[in-house]
Design an enzyme around this catalytic site. Structure first.
Site, PDB file in Angstrom:
ATOM      1  CG  HIS A 172      -0.280   0.406   2.504  1.00 25.30           C
ATOM      2  ND1 HIS A 172      -0.077   1.721   2.870  1.00 25.30           N
ATOM      3  CD2 HIS A 172       0.245  -0.350   3.508  1.00 25.30           C
ATOM      4  CE1 HIS A 172       0.530   1.763   4.054  1.00 25.30           C
ATOM      5  NE2 HIS A 172       0.744   0.523   4.462  1.00 25.30           N
ATOM      6  CB  CYS A 173       1.428   4.200  -1.540  1.00 23.66           C
ATOM      7  SG  CYS A 173       0.247   4.191  -2.890  1.00 23.66           S
ATOM      8  CD  GLU A 174      -1.407  10.588   1.006  1.00 22.16           C
ATOM      9  OE1 GLU A 174      -2.055  11.448   1.642  1.00 22.16           O
ATOM     10  OE2 GLU A 174      -0.448  10.876   0.251  1.00 22.16           O
ATOM     11  CE1 TYR A 212      -1.461   4.023   8.567  1.00 20.09           C
ATOM     12  CE2 TYR A 212      -1.656   6.379   8.116  1.00 20.09           C
ATOM     13  CZ  TYR A 212      -1.529   5.336   9.017  1.00 20.09           C
ATOM     14  OH  TYR A 212      -1.460   5.606  10.363  1.00 20.09           O
TER      15      TYR A 212
END
Length: 248
Positions: A172-174, A212
């Site tokens: 995942h990232c933002e 996130y």
């Protein structure tokens, strides 16, 4: 990359390619072997099935044709080495070549709901370090650059010690729109290059839908510190510029 995460269509009676790749023996039909792999990997079946290849009675040609047709329409649900179905329920995401899970599913994994089937689950946070330090999923590893992923996951591969247990990787990232999916594809490509097809160190990869940001707002108790620092935070403009340059 669109084929990296998808299984090939059922070959039926086409000779050659699958046996050459070592997926099936010469005596196995595609329907028999693929049905065995699929059932052997189902969480509900893993504990009780006889060894693969043991049948109580032979199937008729009509039954085999029905099974073959079923698998042909659902084969994309197999993991990257085509050995079993995906364990986690997936949701629709931006890239149809990837497997996305919801924030609720990740919370269930972290809470141990799949511990009977998972030996190791690795949450890979692809955000920049200042984002990670401002709040991340408990236990997540911060791998913002491709070289970080190679060093952590491929130079010292995580191997399950218990037969039948899985190792799953969740990226995942933002928002899981760019950095997380891109890293997921990169790892699969590098993993493929290390093996004879279709073998993989990590056949089961997922992307956290919503990233996130979505996870934090739904499950802040699974985050530490319990906070969320956006990539474009005004106090970290210099760090953003530096890491964007390294990512190119």
């Amino acid at each position: 990359c669109r084929q990296l995460f998808r299984s090939p269509s059922v070959p039926g009676r086409v000779p050659g390619p699958l046996s050459k790749q070592g997926l099936l023996s010469d005596s196995d039909s595609p329907a028999n072997a693929k049905w065995q792999r699929r059932m052997a990997g189902s969480p509900e079946q893993e504990a009780s099935l006889e060894p693969v290849g043991v049948w109580l009675e032979p199937y008729t040609s009509a039954q085999l044709e029905e099974i073959e047709n079923l698998l042909a329409s659902d084969d994309q649900e197999l993991i990257g080495d085509f050995s079993k179905p995906h364990l986690l329920p997936t949701v629709e995401g931006k890239d149809p070549a990837l497997k996305y899970i919801s924030a609720g599913t990740l919370a269930a994994v972290l809470s141990g709901h799949y511990s009977s089937f998972i030996e190791s689950s690795v949450v890979v946070d692809c955000r920049y370090p200042y984002e990670y330090e401002g709040g991340h999923v408990k236990g997540a590893v911060n791998l913002p650059l491709q070289r970080d992923a190679v060093e952590f996951l491929l130079e010292r591969p995580i191997v399950p010690q218990e037969a039948g247990k899985r190792v799953i990787i969740i990226f995942h990232c933002e928002f899981s729109v760019e950095r997380g999916p891109k890293m997921c594809k990169f790892l699969r490509e590098k993993d493929r290059s290390c093996h004879e097809y279709p073998q993989l160190h990590y056949p089961e990869l997922y992307v956290l839908k919503g990233g996130y940001r979505e996870f934090f707002f739904q499950f802040p108790g699974h985050c530490e510190p319990r906070d969320y620092r956006p990539m474009e935070h005004p106090a970290f403009k210099e760090e953003l510029r530096k890491f964007r340059g390294q990512s190119r």
